[in-house]
Enzyme design. Structure first.
Site, short mmCIF file in Angstrom:
data_model
loop_
_atom_site.label_atom_id
_atom_site.label_comp_id
_atom_site.label_asym_id
_atom_site.label_seq_id
_atom_site.Cartn_x
_atom_site.Cartn_y
_atom_site.Cartn_z
N GLY A 179 16.11 -9.78 4.21
CA GLY A 179 17.31 -9.13 3.68
C GLY A 179 17.48 -9.32 2.19
O GLY A 179 16.51 -9.47 1.45
N LEU A 216 13.82 -3.67 9.61
CA LEU A 216 13.68 -4.14 8.23
C LEU A 216 12.94 -5.48 8.16
O LEU A 216 13.29 -6.42 8.87
CB LEU A 216 15.09 -4.31 7.63
CG LEU A 216 15.14 -4.68 6.15
CD1 LEU A 216 14.58 -3.57 5.29
CD2 LEU A 216 16.56 -5.01 5.74
N ASP A 217 11.95 -5.57 7.30
CA ASP A 217 11.23 -6.82 7.03
C ASP A 217 10.53 -7.39 8.26
O ASP A 217 10.21 -8.58 8.30
CB ASP A 217 12.17 -7.88 6.45
CG ASP A 217 12.77 -7.46 5.12
OD1 ASP A 217 12.14 -6.64 4.44
OD2 ASP A 217 13.86 -7.93 4.78
N GLU A 218 10.29 -6.55 9.26
CA GLU A 218 9.64 -7.03 10.48
C GLU A 218 8.26 -6.41 10.68
O GLU A 218 7.60 -6.68 11.68
CB GLU A 218 10.53 -6.73 11.71
CG GLU A 218 11.76 -7.60 11.83
CD GLU A 218 11.42 -9.03 12.24
OE1 GLU A 218 10.33 -9.28 12.78
OE2 GLU A 218 12.28 -9.91 12.00
#
Lengths: 285, 285, 285, 285
Positions: D199, D225-227
């Site tokens: 995040g 997100l960001d995964e």
């Protein structure tokens, strides 16, 4: 050469370096090293000052005089004398790589401390302790015996006059009461790159997530698991063809080095805890 | 926040920290950072002290007073004011990666300096200079014109009021006379891990020798090629399947980073030359 | 799981991968790992192929058949079976950190080899050997006894059926005759970043030169001191305030890790010597 | 030298290497490089094979024949020809360090791709684009215009025949629909060491937690997100005296290098996505 090390912490204000160094200069001390740091976000000042100890100044008198001086400036402080090395206890379970590493570094003179006590909740490392002529206490632990076991640990810590407890991959959670009593005096090694991969089996977690770097973290133990102030971290690059077992194996070297670095910083009196952060003053002559 | 940075060097003696910091404390300066180092082998003391500059103390007066103080203690010293950033000239030839990197770091605010002058012995980087609106001077060089070329460089350095010369992969050897005149003010990047692989084609030398690590070295230029005091070094692991051309390519990132780190240390007034060695005080708030 | 590892070297030619892998596919071998490298500068091809060994194919028959196949394609090759781990002898003197490290890695299962023999030219590490229940032979050495001592070493190597000799900071120069006889089977650790700082006291040399990085190098011993093919190198950043003694201490960790990495690569049959260079195939499942 | 690169994925089975390499050997291809990996946990086999392309074998015919062969062995595969470099679009916002870095690496020949298109949701980097003679499209974005903006991005991607989208610190979240459509073809750089510090403001999170290492992560963008699958990560050691602003500054170099490394791996056709993990075959001759 003998040395005296002061760690000092106070509210930031003008004239601190001059004031403190003058205190020692007036007493003819040779300052070997003086490091400082100001945390401007919280307005705190931190200093480590290392003095040559030629034996001419009485330690008790020095402490009495500094105590008075410190009170006048509202300094928090502590002092250590190199002639009185830290006494370190190891808490171990079955894994041998970290305890062995610390014992060897004591032997090699890389860690200038004494390790007079090893406590294991399993008997696996009794042989290791015997190899190095160290007393080994087997204190098994179950849900029922936990409290009694910790009481016995405390008794041994007192008996052996221990300054620092190192959880050398101990894998047990100490009680909040225990951790609080020895606050700032328990170092744990977590085999993951905190704050990622807290809790159990961090290398397997890392594998599942497909990271390209694994790590280890040495920190002071606090009541919240894996949340204590971090002292040292390091990492190793990994590749897609490293299995979870490879990561476990590769991680051993990181754990060894990170834990040794943290213990070294502590016993050289180079660390001040600042909330969730640590100030770790650099090594030097 | 404006700052004043003093670099101080003298014979080691008791009371130095207290004496020097008191000088500034008496003048109501807030000390932002104070670092020191004692080279016990040669008995020399080194200090970097960074003061908050709120504009209330006149710089000329400060220098006059410190000059007198320094004379009484036989201190060598220099001072820089953050409001007057270093002015840096780039000497370049054909290779663009280092000059580009420095220009971008100036633009990004990573290097707090001005780069008002680029001099190339080839025209290749004239376009790059134009991209960044920098004056470019093409000063070709042959055995016959070398002396005249250096004279012209000197004229430009004076015209542009340059503090620091960066040989950003310049690949030319400056004359002893030139190097001596600008002693301690010329930084060179060597694309090898000094003292290994001096001279030409270091990556090819490294390949032939079968090393598993390549490196780059930023150092002050001296009359002896590749023998000047080292400021920064870094390395990259390589493998058997990296060709000499791969090493050249992989080396670019090391060169960029090492040169930028050296220039940054210099323009933050963090370096003192101590014979063949450099003291590089650490970065800090 | 048992495994068979072939190392293969030959003149580069089309169809090598297909040809060699087909040889094993026809015999129903499962290929666990296949790595290759072509040195286009010298036109040589190198392969490491790791097969699952379910015991159904007789080793002697396999070697006989591969021998014939290899002759038809002019392949140089060697083979190792994981069920027959390397037998490693340590040559030591007084320094204990490297020998201890290797003994611990054997114990921890990090190095899958047997270390049945330790030879020291001083008695200092006899206690260490006893700690790990290893036979220790004290073979002192003087200019007069050197030849006899080496003869005795050879006798012991034969008696203990040794595959690999590790000079774990042995600090003695083996005779050209000895080194030639055990060519490619002696690993030495040099406490400097070769080719810089050859010979004695490399850390002191590094300090004098003012480098910002120190290193260690594991290589095969050859008749020319510190000139053998490099297997592994690593480094550590240092600062101006690290004394020569600090460098010696900091270097220990690099020496341990570099030597262990080189020994691991050798006993996993991952190295082919290619002139002054080594091909070190990567670790893998 | 022109080259052809196949990426192949299938269920693990005996005879794969021999089978696949024989296919190419029969067609007289010179295999420049052949790498493989078996994920034993999921029973999948992965191969990258790089062939010399002397132009004598028609590409369409090769694909037709390989297609038939692949069907017979249930291989998933893709192929790229070096003569047709990847076409890369940059999505940018205000931060210039990553886009500049990629543009320079294209210019320097470090990234063998074409970057014909830059799209920014702010005008800040229009000047940068002009410096490198690249078309810049300003597509501002609000909650209301998001869908239209993405439609316009897609139109441009098609118009410029883009193979790979690089979010060079784009700081916008692409819609699930967009990300799904370009699955495996969008690389994002996250300025934190994933999975830690997901995040916003990861450097500030890292400072608060008191970590001793910061990092950056390049990954394929997915709906979460960001995964997405991680391609490359790197880190930088930090100290207590580094402010959050220092971390932001120090992080830039990690972000540049990690993003460039990920883009390089993708455009050299060295990556296969394997669930949440990536196989990144190593660079080589």
């Amino acid at each position: 050469m003998s040395a005296i090390v002061f760690l000092i912490q106070c509210k930031d204000q003008k004239g601190l370096v001059a004031g403190i160094t003058s205190f020692f200069a007036q007493r003819q001390f040779n300052i070997l090293h003086c490091q400082q740091y100001t945390d401007t976000e919280v307005g705190q000042y931190f200093m480590r000052i290392k003095l040559e100890d030629d034996g001419s100044y009485d330690h008790q008198q020095l402490e009495a005089e500094f105590s008075e001086f410190a009170a006048s400036m509202a300094l928090n402080w502590s002092v250590r004398y190199s002639e009185r090395p830290y006494r370190v206890a190891l808490l171990v379970t079955r894994a041998s790589h970290c305890p062995y590493d610390l014992l060897l570094r004591e032997l090699e003179g890389e860690l200038k401390c004494d390790i007079p006590l090893i406590i294991g909740n399993h008997r696996d490392l009794e042989g290791m302790s015997r190899q190095f002529d160290k007393p080994f206490y087997h204190l098994p632990i179950t849900a029922e015996t936990k409290q009694a076991q910790e009481a016995e640990i405390k008794r041994l810590l007192a008996e052996f006059d221990i300054d620092l407890i190192v959880m050398a991959r101990y894998m047990q959670i100490l009680s909040e009461e225990f951790v609080t009593e020895f606050s700032g005096r328990i170092i744990n090694i977590h085999h993951g790159f905190l704050p990622a991969f807290q809790g159990a089996k961090p290398y397997h977690q890392a594998y599942e997530r497909g990271v390209k770097i694994i790590g280890a973290t040495a920190h002071y133990a606090t009541a919240e698991l894996d949340e204590g102030p971090i002292i040292a971290q390091d990492i190793q690059h990994v590749q897609h063809d490293n299995s979870p077992q490879d990561l476990v194996m590769m991680g051993k070297d990181i754990e060894r080095i990170v834990l040794a670095r943290a213990v070294k910083a502590h016993i050289e009196h180079r660390i001040i805890i600042n909330g969730r952060r640590t100030i770790v003053f650099s090594e030097g002559a």
